[in-house]
Design a protein around this motif. Sequence first.
Motif, PDB file in Angstrom:
ATOM      1  N   ARG A   2       0.838  -1.191   0.000  1.00 23.43           N
ATOM      2  CA  ARG A   2       0.000   0.000   0.000  1.00 23.43           C
ATOM      3  C   ARG A   2       0.881   1.252   0.000  1.00 23.43           C
ATOM      4  O   ARG A   2       1.938   1.281   0.580  1.00 23.43           O
ATOM      5  N   THR A   3       0.405   2.302  -0.643  1.00 22.76           N
ATOM      6  CA  THR A   3       1.130   3.570  -0.561  1.00 22.76           C
ATOM      7  C   THR A   3       0.371   4.507   0.340  1.00 22.76           C
ATOM      8  O   THR A   3      -0.834   4.387   0.519  1.00 22.76           O
ATOM      9  N   PHE A   4       1.071   5.425   0.936  1.00 23.40           N
ATOM     10  CA  PHE A   4       0.448   6.375   1.841  1.00 23.40           C
ATOM     11  C   PHE A   4       1.075   7.730   1.573  1.00 23.40           C
ATOM     12  O   PHE A   4       2.258   7.916   1.767  1.00 23.40           O
ATOM     13  N   GLY A   5       0.320   8.681   1.077  1.00 27.95           N
ATOM     14  CA  GLY A   5       0.848  10.003   0.795  1.00 27.95           C
ATOM     15  C   GLY A   5       1.944   9.987  -0.249  1.00 27.95           C
ATOM     16  O   GLY A   5       2.885  10.748  -0.171  1.00 27.95           O
ATOM     17  N   GLY A   6       1.845   9.081  -1.222  1.00 32.05           N
ATOM     18  CA  GLY A   6       2.836   9.017  -2.281  1.00 32.05           C
ATOM     19  C   GLY A   6       4.092   8.261  -1.899  1.00 32.05           C
ATOM     20  O   GLY A   6       5.037   8.202  -2.651  1.00 32.05           O
ATOM     21  N   LEU A   7       4.120   7.618  -0.750  1.00 34.66           N
ATOM     22  CA  LEU A   7       5.307   6.911  -0.293  1.00 34.66           C
ATOM     23  C   LEU A   7       5.011   5.437  -0.162  1.00 34.66           C
ATOM     24  O   LEU A   7       3.947   5.047   0.261  1.00 34.66           O
ATOM     25  N   VAL A   8       5.947   4.615  -0.519  1.00 34.27           N
ATOM     26  CA  VAL A   8       5.820   3.207  -0.210  1.00 34.27           C
ATOM     27  C   VAL A   8       5.801   3.157   1.303  1.00 34.27           C
ATOM     28  O   VAL A   8       6.769   3.506   1.956  1.00 34.27           O
ATOM     29  N   SER A   9       4.676   2.768   1.858  1.00 38.02           N
ATOM     30  CA  SER A   9       4.452   3.024   3.270  1.00 38.02           C
ATOM     31  C   SER A   9       5.127   2.048   4.205  1.00 38.02           C
ATOM     32  O   SER A   9       5.243   2.327   5.369  1.00 38.02           O
ATOM     33  N   ALA A  10       5.553   0.930   3.758  1.00 39.23           N
ATOM     34  CA  ALA A  10       6.287   0.035   4.643  1.00 39.23           C
ATOM     35  C   ALA A  10       7.760   0.208   4.340  1.00 39.23           C
ATOM     36  O   ALA A  10       8.194  -0.060   3.241  1.00 39.23           O
ATOM     37  N   PHE A  11       8.491   0.679   5.256  1.00 38.46           N
ATOM     38  CA  PHE A  11       9.914   0.990   5.111  1.00 38.46           C
ATOM     39  C   PHE A  11      10.615  -0.092   4.310  1.00 38.46           C
ATOM     40  O   PHE A  11      10.555  -1.236   4.661  1.00 38.46           O
ATOM     41  N   THR A  12      11.246   0.248   3.240  1.00 36.11           N
ATOM     42  CA  THR A  12      11.881  -0.714   2.358  1.00 36.11           C
ATOM     43  C   THR A  12      13.361  -0.747   2.652  1.00 36.11           C
ATOM     44  O   THR A  12      14.163  -0.384   1.818  1.00 36.11           O
ATOM     45  N   LEU A  44       4.429  -1.515  13.356  1.00 39.53           N
ATOM     46  CA  LEU A  44       3.923  -1.613  14.728  1.00 39.53           C
ATOM     47  C   LEU A  44       2.793  -0.629  14.996  1.00 39.53           C
ATOM     48  O   LEU A  44       1.944  -0.875  15.851  1.00 39.53           O
ATOM     49  N   SER A  45       2.794   0.513  14.252  1.00 37.84           N
ATOM     50  CA  SER A  45       1.705   1.471  14.419  1.00 37.84           C
ATOM     51  C   SER A  45       1.494   2.228  13.116  1.00 37.84           C
ATOM     52  O   SER A  45       2.430   2.446  12.361  1.00 37.84           O
ATOM     53  N   GLY A  46       0.251   2.595  12.869  1.00 40.34           N
ATOM     54  CA  GLY A  46      -0.089   3.366  11.678  1.00 40.34           C
ATOM     55  C   GLY A  46      -0.801   2.548  10.628  1.00 40.34           C
ATOM     56  O   GLY A  46      -0.930   1.333  10.740  1.00 40.34           O
ATOM     57  N   PRO A  47      -1.273   3.231   9.566  1.00 40.68           N
ATOM     58  CA  PRO A  47      -2.098   2.597   8.540  1.00 40.68           C
ATOM     59  C   PRO A  47      -1.307   1.902   7.425  1.00 40.68           C
ATOM     60  O   PRO A  47      -1.851   1.619   6.371  1.00 40.68           O
ATOM     61  N   THR A  94       8.769  10.196   2.257  1.00 43.17           N
ATOM     62  CA  THR A  94      10.054   9.630   2.653  1.00 43.17           C
ATOM     63  C   THR A  94       9.885   8.746   3.874  1.00 43.17           C
ATOM     64  O   THR A  94       9.147   9.079   4.799  1.00 43.17           O
ATOM     65  N   ALA A  95      10.597   7.637   3.865  1.00 43.70           N
ATOM     66  CA  ALA A  95      10.702   6.766   5.038  1.00 43.70           C
ATOM     67  C   ALA A  95      12.172   6.725   5.420  1.00 43.70           C
ATOM     68  O   ALA A  95      13.050   6.742   4.561  1.00 43.70           O
ATOM     69  N   VAL A  96      12.439   6.696   6.706  1.00 42.29           N
ATOM     70  CA  VAL A  96      13.814   6.617   7.195  1.00 42.29           C
ATOM     71  C   VAL A  96      13.925   5.513   8.226  1.00 42.29           C
ATOM     72  O   VAL A  96      12.956   5.168   8.896  1.00 42.29           O
ATOM     73  N   GLY A  97      15.106   4.963   8.327  1.00 42.43           N
ATOM     74  CA  GLY A  97      15.340   3.914   9.293  1.00 42.43           C
ATOM     75  C   GLY A  97      16.778   3.925   9.767  1.00 42.43           C
ATOM     76  O   GLY A  97      17.630   4.596   9.193  1.00 42.43           O
ATOM     77  N   TYR A  98      17.016   3.199  10.827  1.00 39.29           N
ATOM     78  CA  TYR A  98      18.345   3.094  11.401  1.00 39.29           C
ATOM     79  C   TYR A  98      18.453   1.748  12.091  1.00 39.29           C
ATOM     80  O   TYR A  98      17.452   1.102  12.393  1.00 39.29           O
ATOM     81  N   ASN A 113       6.386   9.067   6.771  1.00 41.86           N
ATOM     82  CA  ASN A 113       5.375  10.119   6.751  1.00 41.86           C
ATOM     83  C   ASN A 113       5.235  10.824   8.100  1.00 41.86           C
ATOM     84  O   ASN A 113       4.159  10.865   8.683  1.00 41.86           O
ATOM     85  N   ASN A 114       6.357  11.364   8.582  1.00 40.07           N
ATOM     86  CA  ASN A 114       6.346  12.099   9.853  1.00 40.07           C
ATOM     87  C   ASN A 114       5.793  11.267  11.001  1.00 40.07           C
ATOM     88  O   ASN A 114       4.977  11.721  11.776  1.00 40.07           O
ATOM     89  N   ASN A 115       6.225  10.035  11.081  1.00 37.22           N
ATOM     90  CA  ASN A 115       5.840   9.085  12.132  1.00 37.22           C
ATOM     91  C   ASN A 115       4.386   8.631  12.065  1.00 37.22           C
ATOM     92  O   ASN A 115       3.857   8.117  13.047  1.00 37.22           O
ATOM     93  N   THR A 116       3.729   8.799  10.924  1.00 36.12           N
ATOM     94  CA  THR A 116       2.385   8.248  10.748  1.00 36.12           C
ATOM     95  C   THR A 116       2.438   6.729  10.873  1.00 36.12           C
ATOM     96  O   THR A 116       1.524   6.116  11.407  1.00 36.12           O
ATOM     97  N   CYS A 117       3.510   6.140  10.362  1.00 33.19           N
ATOM     98  CA  CYS A 117       3.747   4.707  10.489  1.00 33.19           C
ATOM     99  C   CYS A 117       5.121   4.504  11.115  1.00 33.19           C
ATOM    100  O   CYS A 117       6.058   5.237  10.783  1.00 33.19           O
ATOM    101  N   THR A 118       5.219   3.528  12.008  1.00 27.76           N
ATOM    102  CA  THR A 118       6.503   3.178  12.617  1.00 27.76           C
ATOM    103  C   THR A 118       6.580   1.667  12.746  1.00 27.76           C
ATOM    104  O   THR A 118       5.557   0.976  12.713  1.00 27.76           O
ATOM    105  N   GLY A 119       7.791   1.162  12.890  1.00 24.16           N
ATOM    106  CA  GLY A 119       7.946  -0.268  13.057  1.00 24.16           C
ATOM    107  C   GLY A 119       9.381  -0.699  13.195  1.00 24.16           C
ATOM    108  O   GLY A 119      10.264   0.114  13.478  1.00 24.16           O
ATOM    109  N   THR A 120       9.593  -1.978  12.973  1.00 23.98           N
ATOM    110  CA  THR A 120      10.926  -2.570  13.067  1.00 23.98           C
ATOM    111  C   THR A 120      11.267  -3.245  11.754  1.00 23.98           C
ATOM    112  O   THR A 120      10.391  -3.525  10.928  1.00 23.98           O
ATOM    113  N   TRP A 121      12.555  -3.508  11.556  1.00 21.55           N
ATOM    114  CA  TRP A 121      13.002  -4.237  10.369  1.00 21.55           C
ATOM    115  C   TRP A 121      14.086  -5.223  10.791  1.00 21.55           C
ATOM    116  O   TRP A 121      14.770  -5.018  11.797  1.00 21.55           O
TER     117      TRP A 121
END
Length: 128
Positions: A2-12, A44-47, A94-98, A113-121
């Motif tokens: 799914r995309t959210f706000g033009g971003l691939v919403s699950a951190f790739t 873990l959180s978000g749509p 944009t999605a970011v991870g560390y 998306n400014n923490n609309t979605c968060t999780g782990t990888w």
Amino acid sequence: MRTFGGLVSAFTLTTVLAGVAASPADAGGRGAYDGLWSVYIRTLSGPCDPAYRYPARISGGQVVQADNDFSVQISGNVVASGAIAVSITKGLGTAVGYGRLRGGAGGGRWSANNNTCTGTWSATRRGA
């Protein structure tokens, strides 16, 4: 996915690790993580989608696309210590991870998306 706000919403894998910039001292060890990686993303959180798996390649300490899909822009770095940071952009989002890699595995956190979605990888090296 799914995309959210033009971003691939699950951190790739998509990982900008705050403060990680490869210094000349790090440059010698960055190639230790080079190769093809399989990345599992869990929301873990978000749509965003609940889970997603995606390939990524590390080359010379740089995180890049693993295939010819250039609709998503991936950039990132891994340093000799294994600290990794990635940024993924699609459209205006944009999605970011560390996180950290150790040997042939690793993991960390991501947000989009400014923490609309968060999780782990988590990631596993698949080959050269």
